[in-house]
Design a protein around this motif. Sequence first.
Motif, PDB file in Angstrom:
ATOM      1  N   ARG A 106       0.826  -1.202   0.000  1.00 28.11           N
ATOM      2  CA  ARG A 106       0.000   0.000   0.000  1.00 28.11           C
ATOM      3  C   ARG A 106       0.864   1.257   0.000  1.00 28.11           C
ATOM      4  O   ARG A 106       0.638   2.197  -0.753  1.00 28.11           O
ATOM      5  CB  ARG A 106      -0.922  -0.003   1.223  1.00 28.11           C
ATOM      6  N   GLU A 107       1.895   1.269   0.842  1.00 30.35           N
ATOM      7  CA  GLU A 107       2.775   2.437   0.916  1.00 30.35           C
ATOM      8  C   GLU A 107       3.496   2.662  -0.403  1.00 30.35           C
ATOM      9  O   GLU A 107       3.658   3.797  -0.861  1.00 30.35           O
ATOM     10  CB  GLU A 107       3.799   2.253   2.039  1.00 30.35           C
ATOM     11  N   ALA A 108       3.928   1.578  -1.049  1.00 29.73           N
ATOM     12  CA  ALA A 108       4.660   1.706  -2.304  1.00 29.73           C
ATOM     13  C   ALA A 108       3.784   2.251  -3.421  1.00 29.73           C
ATOM     14  O   ALA A 108       4.268   2.946  -4.320  1.00 29.73           O
ATOM     15  CB  ALA A 108       5.230   0.350  -2.716  1.00 29.73           C
ATOM     16  N   LEU A 109       2.503   1.945  -3.402  1.00 27.35           N
ATOM     17  CA  LEU A 109       1.611   2.334  -4.488  1.00 27.35           C
ATOM     18  C   LEU A 109       0.872   3.647  -4.243  1.00 27.35           C
ATOM     19  O   LEU A 109       0.291   4.201  -5.180  1.00 27.35           O
ATOM     20  CB  LEU A 109       0.586   1.225  -4.743  1.00 27.35           C
ATOM     21  N   GLU A 110       0.871   4.159  -3.021  1.00 27.83           N
ATOM     22  CA  GLU A 110       0.166   5.410  -2.769  1.00 27.83           C
ATOM     23  C   GLU A 110       0.899   6.572  -3.431  1.00 27.83           C
ATOM     24  O   GLU A 110       2.126   6.567  -3.526  1.00 27.83           O
ATOM     25  CB  GLU A 110       0.071   5.662  -1.263  1.00 27.83           C
ATOM     26  N   PRO A 111       0.200   7.644  -3.858  1.00 26.27           N
ATOM     27  CA  PRO A 111      -1.261   7.767  -3.823  1.00 26.27           C
ATOM     28  C   PRO A 111      -1.923   7.353  -5.138  1.00 26.27           C
ATOM     29  O   PRO A 111      -3.128   7.313  -5.222  1.00 26.27           O
ATOM     30  CB  PRO A 111      -1.458   9.266  -3.594  1.00 26.27           C
ATOM     31  N   ASP A 112      -1.127   7.079  -6.159  1.00 25.63           N
ATOM     32  CA  ASP A 112      -1.691   6.832  -7.496  1.00 25.63           C
ATOM     33  C   ASP A 112      -1.329   5.429  -7.969  1.00 25.63           C
ATOM     34  O   ASP A 112      -0.634   5.246  -8.976  1.00 25.63           O
ATOM     35  CB  ASP A 112      -1.173   7.875  -8.492  1.00 25.63           C
ATOM     36  N   GLY A 113      -1.809   4.433  -7.245  1.00 20.82           N
ATOM     37  CA  GLY A 113      -1.431   3.066  -7.538  1.00 20.82           C
ATOM     38  C   GLY A 113      -1.779   2.618  -8.938  1.00 20.82           C
ATOM     39  O   GLY A 113      -0.957   2.010  -9.633  1.00 20.82           O
ATOM     40  N   ALA A 114      -2.990   2.908  -9.377  1.00 21.89           N
ATOM     41  CA  ALA A 114      -3.414   2.460 -10.702  1.00 21.89           C
ATOM     42  C   ALA A 114      -2.531   3.063 -11.784  1.00 21.89           C
ATOM     43  O   ALA A 114      -2.172   2.400 -12.763  1.00 21.89           O
ATOM     44  CB  ALA A 114      -4.886   2.826 -10.934  1.00 21.89           C
ATOM     45  N   GLU A 115      -2.155   4.323 -11.597  1.00 20.71           N
ATOM     46  CA  GLU A 115      -1.301   4.985 -12.588  1.00 20.71           C
ATOM     47  C   GLU A 115       0.084   4.355 -12.620  1.00 20.71           C
ATOM     48  O   GLU A 115       0.671   4.151 -13.691  1.00 20.71           O
ATOM     49  CB  GLU A 115      -1.185   6.478 -12.271  1.00 20.71           C
ATOM     50  N   LEU A 116       0.623   4.012 -11.455  1.00 24.27           N
ATOM     51  CA  LEU A 116       1.940   3.383 -11.407  1.00 24.27           C
ATOM     52  C   LEU A 116       1.925   2.006 -12.062  1.00 24.27           C
ATOM     53  O   LEU A 116       2.873   1.631 -12.766  1.00 24.27           O
ATOM     54  CB  LEU A 116       2.412   3.276  -9.956  1.00 24.27           C
ATOM     55  N   VAL A 117       0.858   1.247 -11.824  1.00 25.75           N
ATOM     56  CA  VAL A 117       0.739  -0.059 -12.483  1.00 25.75           C
ATOM     57  C   VAL A 117       0.680   0.127 -13.999  1.00 25.75           C
ATOM     58  O   VAL A 117       1.323  -0.603 -14.761  1.00 25.75           O
ATOM     59  CB  VAL A 117      -0.506  -0.806 -11.968  1.00 25.75           C
ATOM     60  N   ALA A 118      -0.082   1.131 -14.447  1.00 21.63           N
ATOM     61  CA  ALA A 118      -0.173   1.403 -15.879  1.00 21.63           C
ATOM     62  C   ALA A 118       1.178   1.809 -16.462  1.00 21.63           C
ATOM     63  O   ALA A 118       1.516   1.433 -17.581  1.00 21.63           O
ATOM     64  CB  ALA A 118      -1.212   2.498 -16.139  1.00 21.63           C
ATOM     65  N   VAL A 119       1.955   2.569 -15.693  1.00 23.32           N
ATOM     66  CA  VAL A 119       3.287   2.968 -16.143  1.00 23.32           C
ATOM     67  C   VAL A 119       4.177   1.740 -16.332  1.00 23.32           C
ATOM     68  O   VAL A 119       4.846   1.591 -17.358  1.00 23.32           O
ATOM     69  CB  VAL A 119       3.923   3.950 -15.136  1.00 23.32           C
ATOM     70  N   ALA A 120       4.194   0.857 -15.341  1.00 22.47           N
ATOM     71  CA  ALA A 120       5.021  -0.343 -15.437  1.00 22.47           C
ATOM     72  C   ALA A 120       4.611  -1.204 -16.626  1.00 22.47           C
ATOM     73  O   ALA A 120       5.451  -1.703 -17.383  1.00 22.47           O
ATOM     74  CB  ALA A 120       4.928  -1.152 -14.142  1.00 22.47           C
ATOM     75  N   ALA A 121       3.299  -1.373 -16.790  1.00 21.95           N
ATOM     76  CA  ALA A 121       2.801  -2.164 -17.926  1.00 21.95           C
ATOM     77  C   ALA A 121       3.099  -1.465 -19.246  1.00 21.95           C
ATOM     78  O   ALA A 121       3.444  -2.118 -20.244  1.00 21.95           O
ATOM     79  CB  ALA A 121       1.302  -2.394 -17.774  1.00 21.95           C
ATOM     80  N   GLY A 122       2.979  -0.140 -19.262  1.00 24.49           N
ATOM     81  CA  GLY A 122       3.232   0.604 -20.499  1.00 24.49           C
ATOM     82  C   GLY A 122       4.673   0.530 -20.932  1.00 24.49           C
ATOM     83  O   GLY A 122       4.973   0.352 -22.124  1.00 24.49           O
ATOM     84  N   ILE A 123       5.600   0.658 -19.989  1.00 25.68           N
ATOM     85  CA  ILE A 123       7.024   0.577 -20.328  1.00 25.68           C
ATOM     86  C   ILE A 123       7.359  -0.792 -20.896  1.00 25.68           C
ATOM     87  O   ILE A 123       8.010  -0.911 -21.939  1.00 25.68           O
ATOM     88  CB  ILE A 123       7.883   0.869 -19.089  1.00 25.68           C
ATOM     89  N   SER A 124       6.902  -1.831 -20.211  1.00 26.56           N
ATOM     90  CA  SER A 124       7.199  -3.179 -20.712  1.00 26.56           C
ATOM     91  C   SER A 124       6.504  -3.431 -22.046  1.00 26.56           C
ATOM     92  O   SER A 124       7.055  -4.094 -22.931  1.00 26.56           O
ATOM     93  CB  SER A 124       6.794  -4.241 -19.678  1.00 26.56           C
ATOM     94  N   GLY A 125       5.309  -2.858 -22.232  1.00 26.73           N
ATOM     95  CA  GLY A 125       4.610  -3.015 -23.506  1.00 26.73           C
ATOM     96  C   GLY A 125       5.338  -2.342 -24.656  1.00 26.73           C
ATOM     97  O   GLY A 125       5.451  -2.904 -25.758  1.00 26.73           O
TER      98      GLY A 125
END
Length: 220
Positions: free
Chosen positions: A151-170
């Motif tokens: 939770r601490e690692a993903l706050e405050p914009d968890g969904a955006e960070l997940v999208a960033v990680a997926a986008g870079i790898s994509g």
Amino acid sequence: MIDPGPRVVLVPDLGEDLARAMARLEESLLILRAAEEDGAVLPGPLSGGAALGALRRLWQALAPTQGRRAAAAWHAGRLYSPGRDELVPLRLVDIDPIDVATLSAAAAVLGRSLIAGCLPDEGRTDGSPIDRGPIDRGPINGGPIDGGAVREALEPDGAELVAVAAGISGLLDLADTGDTILLRERLAAAGLGADVVLTPVEERAYRATTDRFNAMWPRP
């Protein structure tokens, strides 16, 4: 696993967008790494700093292709349509497919963490987080993820960070087509940092390829 070795891929020059995104993702992975050192158990792609190391190696390869760093490294060749309209540049970069796969796996784990509800509950009246406890199990050591650490690692914009990680790898794992091969060969033939004027056939390949990039990394 047999190491397939480096792969030459096309990447768009996203200016400073990619640098900012990777810095934010690195910050989150550093929080998880610190939590692990304090005893939290993380699954494969997040454990032992695997995703963090992959991200840093990928950025080391990508940095000279992006924005002002490309200019400093003499990589900043311009790309033009047949009518001499300037296009978003595409660059060639050597990346390790294993690093891309590691980052993609980390994005998947973080995404499952969001779905499992390890983030603060926005509906709570006092705005405080609800710790829902363990949300996953590590494939090697079998321990539960520390929900608070994720939770601490993903706050405050968890969904955006997940999208960033997926986008870079994509972006870095885009499947080859005749279009990407054509463009890669043209840029390689032109040489590092050279300006390139596309032919009509190459421009069509460029449009098709950038449409695919945009699906991975939408631009404003």
